[in-house]
Scaffold this motif. Structure first.
Motif, PDB file in Angstrom:
ATOM      1  N   MET A  27       0.857  -1.180   0.000  1.00 53.57           N
ATOM      2  CA  MET A  27       0.000   0.000   0.000  1.00 53.57           C
ATOM      3  C   MET A  27       0.896   1.234   0.000  1.00 53.57           C
ATOM      4  O   MET A  27       1.781   1.369   0.844  1.00 53.57           O
ATOM      5  N   LEU A  28       0.651   2.082  -0.969  1.00 48.26           N
ATOM      6  CA  LEU A  28       1.439   3.294  -1.106  1.00 48.26           C
ATOM      7  C   LEU A  28       0.666   4.460  -0.499  1.00 48.26           C
ATOM      8  O   LEU A  28      -0.400   4.834  -0.980  1.00 48.26           O
ATOM      9  N   LEU A  29       1.185   5.019   0.574  1.00 50.37           N
ATOM     10  CA  LEU A  29       0.558   6.160   1.228  1.00 50.37           C
ATOM     11  C   LEU A  29       1.250   7.435   0.748  1.00 50.37           C
ATOM     12  O   LEU A  29       2.405   7.690   1.095  1.00 50.37           O
ATOM     13  N   LYS A  30       0.555   8.206  -0.074  1.00 49.65           N
ATOM     14  CA  LYS A  30       1.104   9.447  -0.605  1.00 49.65           C
ATOM     15  C   LYS A  30       0.658  10.606   0.282  1.00 49.65           C
ATOM     16  O   LYS A  30      -0.540  10.798   0.494  1.00 49.65           O
ATOM     17  N   ILE A  31       1.615  11.360   0.754  1.00 48.67           N
ATOM     18  CA  ILE A  31       1.354  12.423   1.719  1.00 48.67           C
ATOM     19  C   ILE A  31       1.409  13.778   1.015  1.00 48.67           C
ATOM     20  O   ILE A  31       2.322  14.059   0.226  1.00 48.67           O
ATOM     21  N   ASP A  79      -0.796   6.515  11.798  1.00 50.00           N
ATOM     22  CA  ASP A  79      -0.647   7.595  12.770  1.00 50.00           C
ATOM     23  C   ASP A  79       0.325   8.616  12.207  1.00 50.00           C
ATOM     24  O   ASP A  79       1.416   8.257  11.742  1.00 50.00           O
ATOM     25  N   MET A  80      -0.078   9.872  12.235  1.00 49.12           N
ATOM     26  CA  MET A  80       0.851  10.946  11.911  1.00 49.12           C
ATOM     27  C   MET A  80       1.195  11.666  13.199  1.00 49.12           C
ATOM     28  O   MET A  80       0.308  12.067  13.948  1.00 49.12           O
ATOM     29  N   MET A  81       2.496  11.807  13.451  1.00 49.89           N
ATOM     30  CA  MET A  81       2.966  12.477  14.657  1.00 49.89           C
ATOM     31  C   MET A  81       3.353  13.907  14.304  1.00 49.89           C
ATOM     32  O   MET A  81       4.286  14.128  13.530  1.00 49.89           O
ATOM     33  N   PHE A  82       2.603  14.838  14.850  1.00 45.34           N
ATOM     34  CA  PHE A  82       2.834  16.246  14.565  1.00 45.34           C
ATOM     35  C   PHE A  82       3.394  16.948  15.797  1.00 45.34           C
ATOM     36  O   PHE A  82       3.463  16.381  16.877  1.00 45.34           O
ATOM     37  N   GLY A  83       3.745  18.190  15.607  1.00 46.02           N
ATOM     38  CA  GLY A  83       4.199  19.005  16.722  1.00 46.02           C
ATOM     39  C   GLY A  83       5.702  18.974  16.937  1.00 46.02           C
ATOM     40  O   GLY A  83       6.250  19.827  17.610  1.00 46.02           O
ATOM     41  N   GLN A  84       6.394  17.976  16.365  1.00 45.45           N
ATOM     42  CA  GLN A  84       7.839  17.947  16.482  1.00 45.45           C
ATOM     43  C   GLN A  84       8.449  18.919  15.472  1.00 45.45           C
ATOM     44  O   GLN A  84       7.765  19.465  14.612  1.00 45.45           O
ATOM     45  N   THR A  85       9.764  19.123  15.575  1.00 44.11           N
ATOM     46  CA  THR A  85      10.421  19.940  14.567  1.00 44.11           C
ATOM     47  C   THR A  85      10.442  19.230  13.222  1.00 44.11           C
ATOM     48  O   THR A  85      10.611  19.850  12.180  1.00 44.11           O
ATOM     49  N   GLU A  86      10.275  17.897  13.247  1.00 39.95           N
ATOM     50  CA  GLU A  86      10.166  17.103  12.026  1.00 39.95           C
ATOM     51  C   GLU A  86       8.895  16.268  12.107  1.00 39.95           C
ATOM     52  O   GLU A  86       8.466  15.861  13.188  1.00 39.95           O
ATOM     53  N   LEU A 132       6.528  12.953  11.409  1.00 39.49           N
ATOM     54  CA  LEU A 132       6.735  11.517  11.398  1.00 39.49           C
ATOM     55  C   LEU A 132       5.429  10.815  11.060  1.00 39.49           C
ATOM     56  O   LEU A 132       4.352  11.251  11.482  1.00 39.49           O
ATOM     57  N   VAL A 133       5.518   9.730  10.280  1.00 35.52           N
ATOM     58  CA  VAL A 133       4.334   8.936   9.970  1.00 35.52           C
ATOM     59  C   VAL A 133       4.623   7.478  10.314  1.00 35.52           C
ATOM     60  O   VAL A 133       5.721   6.977  10.080  1.00 35.52           O
ATOM     61  N   GLN A 157       2.772  -5.675  11.482  1.00 36.09           N
ATOM     62  CA  GLN A 157       4.063  -5.119  11.093  1.00 36.09           C
ATOM     63  C   GLN A 157       3.955  -3.599  11.000  1.00 36.09           C
ATOM     64  O   GLN A 157       2.997  -3.063  10.439  1.00 36.09           O
ATOM     65  N   LYS A 158       4.954  -2.917  11.573  1.00 32.14           N
ATOM     66  CA  LYS A 158       4.926  -1.456  11.596  1.00 32.14           C
ATOM     67  C   LYS A 158       5.958  -0.881  10.628  1.00 32.14           C
ATOM     68  O   LYS A 158       7.042  -1.431  10.445  1.00 32.14           O
ATOM     69  N   PHE A 159       5.588   0.241  10.037  1.00 29.46           N
ATOM     70  CA  PHE A 159       6.466   0.959   9.120  1.00 29.46           C
ATOM     71  C   PHE A 159       6.512   2.415   9.589  1.00 29.46           C
ATOM     72  O   PHE A 159       5.474   3.048   9.746  1.00 29.46           O
ATOM     73  N   THR A 160       7.717   2.898   9.829  1.00 30.11           N
ATOM     74  CA  THR A 160       7.859   4.259  10.345  1.00 30.11           C
ATOM     75  C   THR A 160       8.840   5.033   9.472  1.00 30.11           C
ATOM     76  O   THR A 160       9.858   4.497   9.043  1.00 30.11           O
ATOM     77  N   SER A 161       8.505   6.264   9.215  1.00 32.97           N
ATOM     78  CA  SER A 161       9.400   7.090   8.417  1.00 32.97           C
ATOM     79  C   SER A 161       9.146   8.561   8.699  1.00 32.97           C
ATOM     80  O   SER A 161       8.021   8.955   9.000  1.00 32.97           O
ATOM     81  N   TYR A 162      10.214   9.359   8.601  1.00 26.45           N
ATOM     82  CA  TYR A 162      10.004  10.794   8.533  1.00 26.45           C
ATOM     83  C   TYR A 162       9.372  11.100   7.177  1.00 26.45           C
ATOM     84  O   TYR A 162       9.595  10.385   6.204  1.00 26.45           O
TER      85      TYR A 162
END
Length: 567
Positions: free
Chosen positions: A497-501, A539-546, A548-549, A558-563
């Motif tokens: 699955m391709l999640l385009k942001i 989950d999108m993690m907001f509020g940081q200087t960068e 993260l999804v 299975q988890k996939f994490t990336s900036y």
């Protein structure tokens, strides 16, 4: 030691347009023990920072940084051996409000190009190595693995520019990604100023207001943020960062334009190209004058000018500099003789106009915002905030405001970055600069979607290009706050699955094709082969200087994490 919080030492690199430096503090020490390098020296200026200049040889191999790069390049130019060398200075602004890609190239002072990541990376690596050598010389026993690194960037920079700095630090300067934090410059300054006693401020005294505006005025940009102090001592952002290219180098540019009106662009370029050492000396001279000229002074300003510039003009034109001035609007406002030019105070003060007008206009516009209109305290930080001209401009434009200027304003961001590295949660929330979301294809509904968006996928009618919103522009987001959503695979044989942001300047975009929508990057989720339909929790993690999804496939867990990938 895997966690940043477990590191023995926090080290910050403040990468500036004009000057750069580093500072550090041990985990067990209080912030009064922050160390900054004290051995930079060059020209007539002494500083806890050094010039942001990088020199590469003919083979594009790194040679030197800072004052050493300036001096070596000047020596090469004196012997006319500089033509094939690569000299980069004030190159940080190449990332300001430009489309940034990983392979972007930037020109040196002669127009010769190199990959930007190599240039920025060499500068970061030099500062990192210098810091490590300093620690070793002091017998601290601290190894690189024991350090939590912090790298400063302007808050008004794009997400792509911030990511470019992270990737460059990791890939070109070999800083471990898990040990690196990106700090926003005005936030770092704000945190540090919370710790200063009243005798460390000039202007209106100590920072006591709960709401205040930070004017971070550096060499390249004016970076403006508004904070509110919370009951627990943390800081909440009240408005998204704003600002512009109104840093101290604009004064240099205005001075250069004044010279061009007298001697012409061709002669000035010839001078810059052929007399490198003299041009460096002229820039150093201007740096000193910018820091000292007072708004109330009527005395003429004396600027030491290179004799080579005068000689070059008179040789090319056949007339004297004095004759050239008579033909301009400056004829009664300056006297240029030999190696000095005497400039009327008001003419020299006028060189600051673009900067002062830009900053004051931006502040006025910001004060019209409902969430900011009651703010009456301004905290001025950054090297350009030390300029009496900038200080007077803010006081004159906002006579009822309380203006606070910390001692050594040019070091506040650097030392604040160390504080941020130790206490990142002191920033409680930030304002979303954009609306962020993911491209989805829901079942087609003719009452909701236009016909041209109808597509058939896996035998089912769907609507393409729909913007699924996760966060809205202008929202206040707590640090580490998660926004969740579910996504379903579209076809039975789907392997991933391709999640385009996407990001949008609009608050409520309907489609990713709407004006102002930009593709930000993607995250690929691998799907198992056991069933037809797969559900992925995002989950999108907001509020940081960068940003993260994180995505989790429900069946395999299975988890996939990336900036976010903005490049």
């Amino acid at each position: 030691m895997n966690s940043k919080g477990d590191k023995l030492l926090v080290a910050a690199i403040d990468f500036g347009t004009t000057y750069s430096g580093y500072a550090f503090v041990f985990k067990h020490e209080d912030f009064s023990k922050i160390n900054a390098n004290i051995v930079w020296a060059g020209g007539s200026l002494m500083s806890l920072k050094c010039p942001t200049c990088v020199l590469f040889d003919e083979k594009k191999q790194f040679h030197s940084f800072g004052y050493e790069a300036e001096d070596k390049y000047s020596d090469l130019a004196n012997d006319n051996e500089h033509q094939k060398w690569y000299y980069f200075h004030r190159f940080k602004m190449s990332l300001h409000k430009k489309e940034i890609k990983r392979d972007v190239e930037i020109p040196d002072d002669k127009g010769l190009k190199m990959p930007a990541n190599k240039v920025f990376g060499a500068a970061i690596r030099f500062l990192k190595t210098h810091l490590l050598n300093t620690l070793a010389s002091r017998g601290t026993g601290v190894a690189e693995k024991d350090i939590h690194w912090v790298l400063t960037v302007p808050a008004i920079w794009s997400d792509a520019a911030k990511q470019f700095m992270r990737e460059t630090a990791v890939n070109e300067a070999d800083i471990d990604s898990g040990s690196l934090t990106i700090a926003l410059e005005p936030e770092a300054a704000s945190l540090f100023c919370q710790l200063l006693p009243s005798d460390k401020f000039s202007g209106s005294g100590r920072l006591t207001a709960n709401k205040y505006m930070i004017l971070d005025l550096g060499g390249g940009t004016a970076d403006i943020t508004v904070h509110e102090k919370q009951a627990d001592g943390s800081l909440r952002e009240l408005h998204e960062p704003t600002g512009g290219a109104w840093g101290g180098t604009k004064v240099d540019e205005a001075f250069h334009q004044m010279l061009i009106k007298i001697i012409g662009a061709k002669t000035f370029k010839k001078f810059c190209d052929s007399q490198k050492a003299d041009h460096v000396d002229l820039l150093r001279e201007l740096e000193a004058k910018k820091r000292t000229i007072a708004p109330g002074s009527d005395n003429k300003i004396t600027v030491k000018m290179p004799v080579s510039l005068t000689s070059l003009y008179e040789k090319d034109s056949g007339e004297t500099i004095a004759d050239a001035i008579k033909e301009t609007s400056f004829k009664d406002k300056m006297i240029w003789a030999a190696d000095k030019v005497r400039i009327e105070a008001n003419l020299f003060k006028g060189l600051f106009k673009e900067c002062t007008d830009g900053v004051t206009r931006c502040v006025r516009e910001l004060l019209q915002k409902p969430e900011v209109k009651d703010v009456d305290t301004f905290l001025m930080v950054g090297g350009f905030s030390e300029s009496p001209m900038m200080q007077a401009a803010i006081r004159d434009a906002f006579p009822n405001a309380k203006i606070i200027i910390p001692a050594d304003a040019g070091l506040v961001v650097l030392k604040g970055a160390v504080v941020f590295g130790r206490e990142p949660m002191k920033i409680a929330s930030r304002i979303a600069k954009y609306t962020y979301g993911i491209n989805i294809s829901p079942p087609f509904d003719s009452t909701l979607y236009p016909q041209e968006k109808r597509v058939v996928v896996g035998g089912k009618e769907r609507c393409k290009d729909v913007f699924k919103k996760y966060i809205q522009k202008g929202e206040s987001i707590k640090i580490g706050e998660r926004r969740s959503g579910k996504h379903v695979s579209l076809k039975a044989d789907q392997k991933e699955m391709l999640l385009k942001i996407y990001a949008s300047a609009a608050k409520d975009p309907k489609f990713i094709t709407d004006p102002g929508c930009e593709y930000m990057g993607r995250l690929i989720v691998k799907l198992p082969e056991a069933q037809d339909i797969f559900r992925v929790n995002v989950d999108m993690m907001f509020g940081q200087t960068e940003l993260l999804v994180e995505a989790e496939e429900e069946t395999s867990k299975q988890k996939f994490t990336s900036y976010f990938d903005f490049l």
